[in-house]
Motif scaffolding. Structure first.
Motif, PDB file in Angstrom:
ATOM      1  N   HIS A 244       0.785  -1.234  -0.029  1.00  0.00           N
ATOM      2  CA  HIS A 244       0.145   0.020  -0.038  1.00  0.00           C
ATOM      3  C   HIS A 244       0.855   1.184  -0.053  1.00  0.00           C
ATOM      4  O   HIS A 244       1.638   1.335   0.879  1.00  0.00           O
TER       5      HIS A 244
ATOM      6  N   SER B 190       2.410   2.964   5.799  1.00  0.00           N
ATOM      7  CA  SER B 190       3.106   1.659   5.665  1.00  0.00           C
ATOM      8  C   SER B 190       4.406   1.387   5.195  1.00  0.00           C
ATOM      9  O   SER B 190       5.211   0.601   5.702  1.00  0.00           O
TER      10      SER B 190
ATOM     11  N   ASP C 171      -1.863  -3.139   7.024  1.00  0.00           N
ATOM     12  CA  ASP C 171      -3.444  -3.510   7.072  1.00  0.00           C
ATOM     13  C   ASP C 171      -3.621  -4.722   7.573  1.00  0.00           C
ATOM     14  O   ASP C 171      -2.638  -5.261   8.186  1.00  0.00           O
TER      15      ASP C 171
ATOM     16  N   LYS D 203     -11.279  -7.502  10.108  1.00  0.00           N
ATOM     17  CA  LYS D 203     -11.181  -7.365   8.631  1.00  0.00           C
ATOM     18  C   LYS D 203     -12.698  -7.401   8.034  1.00  0.00           C
ATOM     19  O   LYS D 203     -12.952  -6.485   7.132  1.00  0.00           O
TER      20      LYS D 203
ATOM     21  N   THR E 269     -10.723  -0.538  12.394  1.00  0.00           N
ATOM     22  CA  THR E 269      -9.472  -0.658  13.125  1.00  0.00           C
ATOM     23  C   THR E 269      -9.403   0.261  14.050  1.00  0.00           C
ATOM     24  O   THR E 269      -8.223   0.410  14.739  1.00  0.00           O
TER      25      THR E 269
END
Length: 348
Positions: A47, A52, A123, A220, A225
């Motif tokens: 990503h 990230s 993620d 997920k 999150t």
């Protein structure tokens, strides 16, 4: 990411772990750890986002440091003993350096500082791989060398990890950081018992992987999150949220759920080894960890949505994600308790 590239990277992850499992030579074990690290780096950086990229850079630097320390420790040990076998670790300096490097690899306190920050930038799928699969190869090396490592060092690391994993997760609102501190605490439980009963370490590791996988896959599916977005999950998937509350309580070690069994067996073994103070400290640290699991359960099941949430309500669309792995992991996380005696018999 291209399916071909993804297949190559996941195959390399499996190859690196298998190579470390099967190795009896230090260089081969080190090579397996390096293949493992280099395979997950592109997965972490796929990503194109500053967070990230930052998490990938931090992870690469810490893992490269740990790999260099393992290589230096094995070379030092071979220099003094003339042996490259994993079971021939006898030099005190090399042993301490090797233990520190493996603690850095698996995020064991006091070398845990990278773990929450790296997990936060990933993620949920890559975070699941980091929290479960990436622990296997270093833990295999710890188990193989547990009898030669300084027992006081292992005990201090185990107690520190359970305490820091509990205290660190208390004021967190990000689910990935909470699961990172949960990982640190569980690693402490595995390490403190590894010198007395290695089969209990394997049981605790297996239970931890099953329960953590169930938690990650649930978050997920719910596309959550943060703890604030969990409050909207009940209206979308009430059955899944009910099961998730039990999984989280099982992670905290609440009886009569599955996660209680490894903790109880570890406390029993510590008591048998005339370490009641250690067992009491570990039990109190588990209570601290249980608090933030209870807070997550409260947000998911006892908060009326969307009146008390500050996040925007997610669209109630039908998910297209595969639910079979989630169902399998939740079933295993909630139903493995009666199977514990059988598992222990197979491991002993």
């Amino acid at each position: 990411m291209s399916p071909y590239v993804l297949t190559i990277l996941l195959s390399s992850l499996g190859l690196g772990t298998t190579m470390t499992f099967a190795s009896s030579h230090w260089l081969l074990a080190w090579m397996g750890l390096e293949i493992n690290t280099l395979a997950i780096i592109p997965l972490m950086a796929q990503h194109h986002h500053p967070r990230s990229t930052e998490a990938t850079t931090k992870y690469f630097l810490t893992q490269a440091t740990a790999a260099a320390m393992i290589l230096f420790a094995s070379t030092t040990n071979a220099w003094t003993t003339g042996e490259w076998g994993i079971d021939s670790l006898s030099n005190p300096l090399a042993t301490t350096m090797f233990t520190t490097a493996l603690a850095l690899k698996i995020g064991l306190a006091p070398m845990h500082f990278w773990m929450p920050e790296v997990m936060q930038g990933l993620d949920l799928t890559t975070g699941l791989i980091l929290a479960t699969w990436q622990k296997l190869a270093p833990m295999a090396l710890v188990i193989q060398t547990a009898q030669t490592i300084n027992p006081e060092l292992l005990t201090v690391m185990g107690i520190l990890s359970t305490l820091i994993g509990g205290w660190g997760g208390l004021n967190q609102t990000q689910l990935r950081k909470i699961l990172a501190y949960s990982s640190i605490a569980h690693m402490g439980w595995m390490v403190i018992i590894i010198q007395y009963a290695q089969q209990l370490t394997l049981v605790a590791l297996g239970m931890y992987i099953v329960m953590t996988s169930a938690a990650f896959l649930t978050f997920k599916t719910a596309m959550s999150t943060k703890t604030s977005t969990l409050a909207t999950a009940w209206a979308k998937t009430p059955t899944l949220v009910s099961m998730t509350a039990l999984v989280l309580l099982s992670l905290g070690g609440l009886p009569p759920l599955t996660g209680f069994m490894p903790k109880w067996l570890i406390l029993q073994e510590l008591t048998k080894q005339d370490m009641p103070l250690m067992a009491t400290t570990m039990a109190l640290a588990a209570l601290i960890s249980l608090y933030f699991y209870l807070r997550l359960c409260y947000v998911m099941t006892l908060t009326i949505s969307p009146n008390t949430t500050i996040s925007s309500t997610a669209w109630r669309t039908q998910t297209i994600q595969t639910s079979l792995p989630l169902a399998l992991f939740i079933t295993a996380a909630l139903g493995l308790l009666p199977m514990t005696p059988t598992i222990l018999t197979l491991l002993t």
